[in-house]
Enzyme design. Structure first.
Site, PDB file in Angstrom:
ATOM      1  N   VAL A 138      -4.294   2.633   5.458  1.00 38.49           N
ATOM      2  CA  VAL A 138      -4.584   3.580   6.746  1.00 38.49           C
ATOM      3  C   VAL A 138      -3.689   3.155   7.970  1.00 38.49           C
ATOM      4  CG1 VAL A 138      -6.567   3.796   8.304  1.00 38.49           C
ATOM      5  CG2 VAL A 138      -7.143   3.461   5.918  1.00 38.49           C
ATOM      6  N   GLY A 183      -2.482  -0.922  11.400  1.00 41.08           N
ATOM      7  CA  GLY A 183      -2.489  -0.452  10.103  1.00 41.08           C
ATOM      8  C   GLY A 183      -3.256  -1.436   9.118  1.00 41.08           C
ATOM      9  N   LYS A 184      -3.663  -0.919   7.963  1.00 40.84           N
ATOM     10  CA  LYS A 184      -4.258  -1.725   6.762  1.00 40.84           C
ATOM     11  C   LYS A 184      -4.277  -1.194   5.496  1.00 40.84           C
ATOM     12  CE  LYS A 184      -6.251  -6.211   7.544  1.00 40.84           C
ATOM     13  NZ  LYS A 184      -6.085  -7.180   8.442  1.00 40.84           N
ATOM     14  N   GLY A 185      -4.436  -1.808   4.538  1.00 39.28           N
ATOM     15  CA  GLY A 185      -4.642  -1.596   3.395  1.00 39.28           C
ATOM     16  C   GLY A 185      -4.904  -2.578   2.150  1.00 39.28           C
TER      17      GLY A 185
END
Ligand code: NAD
Length: 516
Positions: A138, A183-185
């Site tokens: 994301v 962001g992150k994932g």
């Protein structure tokens, strides 16, 4: 001038409660308080991009131990000698991965796909098959710089969770004043169920898919729960292999090993930042960390470093818990000895459970331990309203992301338990990630002392601004200037942190304008 009525919003339909909507409650509250520009608000309310994709990998053959009951049917099965013990890799769940030809020779006694190993246990041979994993990235917001945020390998992840964590990164990078967005994932899997080579294959394939979405000036991942510097090295290799200016791509991930472009001090940076905040909290009250007691949840990267640093400052760890259980010692747990116990390769689960210097307690009892400080450093949503009612601590310093639910927040406020919110408390990691990224760009290497010094200044400066916003005490000192951020009335500390983030992000939008 419009009448007051003009500004009254029609009651919105109650949205479905999700991790994301819960995480955004504080955003909405702070945005209302400061009258955040309407268009900026729309930009921030949803992520820029939400990527979901799939990663496939061929797993290896593995041996799965049978229960004592099931093994009875194989009582007469003779023992298979292991000729190449190096080829057997034991996982935390007790399974064995067969790497290469681990079981050589003709003396492999297999019956109906079962065999007995010299440890006396009967195992079922499960042939390695191809498996598909769900992966996410994301990209929440890049108004202040490239998307930045960790990669999590965990069984319980979802788009909803990663949206919340990515937004948190947008706020955190603004608070830390590093030129990044959020962001992150990660991947939906439990890394403890896969062998080293399997995780390598999954990680390489993950980057194969991710490559077109990220870059050292676009989106920069880092370690989070279930990932570490080894995973970062694999991601770097897969991203840069075969590229002509490979060295210029080193900043594609942070949290690398120092020998391949990582920064000194990055490993401990998040725990160090938590400790700096706690130190400054007490300094502000004319007290010190020395002699304080603390309870810790999670003994991974963040928890173990925070514990070591707080112990070195003279604090005493009374209880700690991880995914496998909880331990307690009223006289204080020897953090050095605990770290060595957890790091011992024989401790397959890398768990605090079984540590000889403490007694085992139930997880629910962890919350009843009387101490000065609680450092949650595991997963989100752990401090619920019920837990908040029980806690017997005076200060919570959030090492984990989103450990406290909004209901619990209200209980903590009511009970007068103080809080250092996650978006400042655990910002040390992304701050040193930024130092790593600069060092990579400039081909430099900074000493640990230099990194620590910069980190301490950054953490304490921004934490002091947040405290001033919270108390509505605008002032300029040699170290910080809170005048542009105070809003004319006191607010709680989580809201104060969000106000700092939103005012810094809003400035970018309003000064740069919007492209059409
Ligand atoms: P890690 O994987 O190194 O450690 C996680 C720890 O939490 C382990 O000890 C694990 O056993 C424990 N845990 C997992 N599930 C649990 C449960 N249900 N109950 C109790 N304990 C449980 O991860 P980490 O990097 O230390 O991250 C911990 C937290 O800190 C996460 O919320 C992460 O998002 C946050 N964080 C990490 C960094 C970083 O630099 N690594 C930076 C900022 C925030």
């Amino acid at each position: 001038m419009a009448s007051e009525e003009t500004f009254m919003r029609a009651p919105a339909p109650t949205p479905k409660r999700t991790i994301y909507t819960e995480a955004m409650e504080i955003f909405n509250y702070a945005a209302d308080l400061i009258g955040l520009d309407k268009r900026v608000r729309l930009e921030l309310e949803e992520p820029d991009y939400e990527h979901i994709f799939y990663v496939t990998a061929k797993l290896k053959d593995r041996l799965v131990p049978l229960s004592a009951e099931a093994a009875k049917s194989f009582a007469d099965l003779s023992v298979t000698q292991v000729r190449n013990p190096e080829g057997l890799e034991r996982l935390a769940n007790g399974n064995l991965i067969l790497n290469g030809r681990a079981l050589l020779g003709s003396d492999v006694a297999i019956r109906h796909g079962h065999l007995r190993l010299p440890d006396g246990l009967v195992y079922q041979l499960v042939p390695g098959e191809s498996q598909r994993f769900k992966a996410y990235r994301v990209q929440h917001n890049q108004a202040r710089g490239p998307y930045k945020g960790g990669l999590r390998y965990h069984r319980e992840v979802s788009l909803d969770l990663f949206k919340a964590l990515a937004a948190e990164m947008t706020w955190k990078t603004a608070i830390a004043e590093v030129p990044f967005g959020g962001g992150k994932g990660g991947i939906q899997l439990d890394p403890r169920e896969y062998g080293r080579e399997e995780l390598e294959a999954i990680t390489l394939r993950f980057m194969y898919r991710l490559k077109s979405l990220i870059g050292p000036n676009i989106d920069i991942p880092a370690p989070d729960v279930g990932t570490n510097p080894e995973i970062m090295a694999l991601l770097y290799r897969q991203f840069s292999d075969g590229e002509r200016e490979r060295h210029n791509l080193r900043g594609i991930v942070t949290g690398k090993d120092v020998r391949i472009g990582g920064s000194e001090g990055r490993g401990k940076a998040t725990g160090q930042g938590v400790a700096f905040c706690i130190e400054d909290y007490y300094a502000d009250r004319g007290e010190s960390v020395k002699g304080k007691t603390f309870v810790l949840q999670g003994f991974g990267n963040v928890g173990s470093h925070a514990a070591n640093i707080l112990a070195n400052m003279g604090a005493r760890l009374l209880a700690v818990n991880d995914a496998d259980g909880s331990i307690f010692n009223g006289d204080g747990i020897d953090v050095n000895a605990l770290s060595a116990y957890v790091a011992d390769p024989k401790n397959l689960k890398r768990s605090v459970v079984g540590f000889p210097g403490a007694q085992r307690i139930e997880k629910k009892d962890l919350w009843d331990v009387q101490a000065d400080i609680l450092v949650p450093a595991a997963l989100g949503g752990e401090i619920t309203a019920d837990v908040a009612e029980r806690l017997k601590v005076k200060l919570i310093a959030e090492g984990a992301n989103g450990p406290t639910t909004p209901e619990a927040d209200r209980v903590l406020q009511k009970r007068g338990i103080e809080l250092i919110p996650d978006i400042i408390a655990n910002a040390g990691g992304v701050t040193v990630s930024y130092y790593e990224w600069i060092q990579n760009k400039r081909m430099e290497r900074w000493s640990e002392a230099e990194v620590d010094q910069r980190l301490e200044r950054a953490m304490k400066r921004n934490y002091r601004i947040i405290r001033d916003i919270s108390r509505n005490q605008p002032r300029k000192t040699e170290m910080h200037d809170s005048r542009p951020y105070c809003i004319g009335k006191p607010v709680d500390s989580r809201c104060a942190a969000m106000i700092l983030a939103l005012k810094r992000i809003e400035a970018h939008y309003l000064l740069e304008g919007f492209s059409q």
